[in-house]
Design an enzyme around this catalytic site. Structure first.
Site, PDB file in Angstrom:
ATOM      1  N   HIS A 193       0.866  -1.283  -0.154  1.00  8.06           N
ATOM      2  CA  HIS A 193      -0.069  -0.008  -0.109  1.00  8.06           C
ATOM      3  C   HIS A 193       0.904   1.282  -0.053  1.00  8.06           C
ATOM      4  CE1 HIS A 193      -3.334  -2.548   1.148  1.00  8.06           C
ATOM      5  NE2 HIS A 193      -2.440  -3.137   1.899  1.00  8.06           N
ATOM      6  N   SER A 228      15.450  20.988 -17.220  1.00  7.98           N
ATOM      7  CA  SER A 228      14.265  21.698 -17.420  1.00  7.98           C
ATOM      8  C   SER A 228      14.847  22.963 -18.148  1.00  7.98           C
ATOM      9  CB  SER A 228      13.582  21.972 -16.057  1.00  7.98           C
ATOM     10  OG  SER A 228      12.871  23.323 -16.261  1.00  7.98           O
ATOM     11  N   LYS A 264      16.842  21.349 -11.990  1.00  6.38           N
ATOM     12  CA  LYS A 264      15.899  20.183 -12.333  1.00  6.38           C
ATOM     13  C   LYS A 264      16.805  19.040 -12.959  1.00  6.38           C
ATOM     14  CE  LYS A 264      11.527  19.553 -12.235  1.00  6.38           C
ATOM     15  NZ  LYS A 264      11.064  18.656 -11.499  1.00  6.38           N
ATOM     16  N   ASN A 284      15.321  15.404 -13.849  1.00  3.97           N
ATOM     17  CA  ASN A 284      14.129  14.468 -14.178  1.00  3.97           C
ATOM     18  C   ASN A 284      14.500  13.149 -14.664  1.00  3.97           C
ATOM     19  OD1 ASN A 284      12.610  16.767 -13.511  1.00  3.97           O
ATOM     20  ND2 ASN A 284      12.722  17.608 -15.472  1.00  3.97           N
ATOM     21  N   GLU A 320       9.796   7.803 -17.253  1.00  5.25           N
ATOM     22  CA  GLU A 320       8.649   8.490 -17.566  1.00  5.25           C
ATOM     23  C   GLU A 320       8.111   8.020 -18.818  1.00  5.25           C
ATOM     24  OE1 GLU A 320       8.457  12.818 -16.324  1.00  5.25           O
ATOM     25  OE2 GLU A 320      10.281  12.257 -15.361  1.00  5.25           O
TER      26      GLU A 320
END
Ligand code: ARG
Length: 460
Positions: free
Chosen positions: A158, A280, A286, A288, A293
């Protein structure tokens, strides 16, 4: 004129431009050319054997097929506007280079059995490439797991801390899922190759006395399709492949999701290598995890490819229907997507640098050891139901006081759990992992690694 189009004799008008464009497939089915030419070679030999081609024509045809193969391999093949599909383009060119003999090869075959055979052979090779790509990702996970075999981390259910495990154990969980993917793809490959469609003709077989077993054997099939109608109507093999591919995508997406979570400042467990991170355009700080993704995003297409083919097939009467031309693009898209995603994921996994201290800190919380305390009570004769309640109450007390289980003093623990002596020793994540020495448990990472690597070896 019907060059590049394998029909037209019965029509007086030329095809409408929009109708022709709708039916054109050569721009995507061209990638099947090695398999189409291989089938044509076997067919030419069979026609020669049956006396349906004279030796001169057979020679002209095989030389012509060689030329066409060279042109296609070198991307020098000049497609004509009238080439409807690969089969039409090849026959048009064969007549250009081999003369009238080129028009004799179509005897005893149909695009319906040809395309089914081409797609099967293409997929068998694609699966070999893909299982190699999956293997490389598994190796990357195994290498990381070996380094981190004994590093403590909290295991989650969970997305809440549950029980301590090791990072090696967690990473290998992904490798085992990929192991099933390889098995599924290999199963699909076996069924792809156990039904050679050539000789099924349009649907009802052919009258020229072809020996279907020769086609099967020479093209690498293990058997001839049992039923000519099924042979040209069946695309189950493509669905099986797409289902397996979709599941690979789901596994990559789940792995990617964890990398995203773990690399967040909130977790701070891992850094993805520079080469697999992006910045970014506006926020200079940033970093990423784009690869993870993008792969999560690509999984959407893989699921779509599967559903797309299932929807195409649903409700189609036997046998061949032109709808079936829609089978190829989802299959090609799934192959291309995975061939792009898998090496990127493998590369990214190899660059992961885990922060062992932060992981150990996260694993140290006594909350994750509540099960161990309850199980110790069971060993002392307490019913688990009662033990669960009592340890639960203990956790609630700690929560109220804003402390961890491990912050309770020995005196407090002794008062609350009089059956247990030395509870402190129980509240140790390392000991908790070591205690879990079952075959599938987190204490057995090194053995499981050997087992996984043996499975890699066996699959070779
Ligand atoms: N381009 C077609 C396909 O991909 C080949 C088979 C066409 N057969 C036919 N009868 N029109 O399915």
């Amino acid at each position: 004129m019907t060059e590049g189009r394998l029909w037209g004799g019965r029509f007086t008008e030329q095809p409408d431009a929009a109708a022709f464009q709708l039916g054109r497939s050569v721009h995507f089915d061209v990638r099947l050319w090695p398999y189409d030419l291989a089938g044509s070679r076997v067919h030419a030999d069979e026609l020669l054997r049956l006396g349906l081609l004279i030796a001169d024509d057979h020679r002209a045809i095989t030389a012509g097929l060689d030329t066409i193969g060279e042109e296609l391999a070198a991307a020098r093949f000049a497609f004509a506007d009238g080439d409807e599909d690969l089969h039409g383009a090849v026959e048009r060119r064969l007549i250009e280079v081999a003369g009238e003999a080129g028009g004799r090869l179509r005897a005893g075959r149909s695009r319906n059995d040809q395309i089914a055979s081409d797609l099967r052979l293409y997929l068998a090779d694609a699966i070999d490439d893909l299982t190699g790509d999956i293997r490389a990702l598994q190796e990357a996970l195994a290498t990381q797991a070996e380094v981190a075999a004994d590093w403590l981390v909290p295991g989650y259910t969970h997305l809440q801390r549950a029980q301590p495990v090791t990072l090696g154990h967690h990473l290998l969980a992904h490798a085992w899922a990929l192991q099933r993917d390889c098995g599924r793809l290999r199963d699909a490959r076996r069924r792809i190759l156990d039904a050679s469609p050539l000789g099924a003709g349009a649907l009802a077989g052919v009258t020229l006395g072809l020996d279907l077993a020769r086609y099967a054997e020479r093209l690498g099939f293990t058997d001839v399709a049992a039923n000519s109608m099924d042979a040209v109507a069946d695309r189950d093999f493509a669905v099986e492949f797409l289902a397996a591919a979709a599941l690979v995508g789901v596994h990559l997406s789940r792995l990617g999701e964890e990398v995203m979570l773990w690399s967040s400042t909130e977790f701070g467990w891992v850094t993805v290598g520079d080469a697999f991170s992006t910045g970014s355009s506006i926020m200079p700080q940033k970093r990423n995890p784009d690869v993870a993704e993008l792969v999560r995003g690509k999984t959407g297409r893989l699921l779509g490819d599967l559903v797309s083919l299932l929807v195409t097939l649903k409700g189609l009467p036997l046998t061949y229907n032109r709808d079936l031309q829609e089978d190829k693009e989802p299959v090609f898209d799934a192959v291309d997507t995975l061939r792009l995603a898998l090496p990127a994921m493998a590369g990214m996994v190899a660059t992961l640098r885990f922060d062992g201290e932060r992981l150990a800190l996260a694993a140290a919380g006594g909350g994750a050891l509540a099960t161990d305390v309850a199980e110790e009570l069971v060993r002392r004769g307490v019913a688990f139901r009662v033990a669960h309640e009592r340890v639960g109450a203990l956790v609630a007390t700690c929560d109220e006081r804003g402390i961890d289980l491990r912050d309770l003093t020995s005196a407090e623990l002794a008062a609350l759990l009089p059956e247990l002596d030395g509870v402190e020793a129980l509240l140790d994540a390392r000991a908790a992992v070591t205690r879990r020495d079952t075959v599938s448990g987190p204490a057995a990472v090194h053995r499981q690694l050997r087992q996984l690597r043996a499975a890699f070896q066996a699959a070779r």
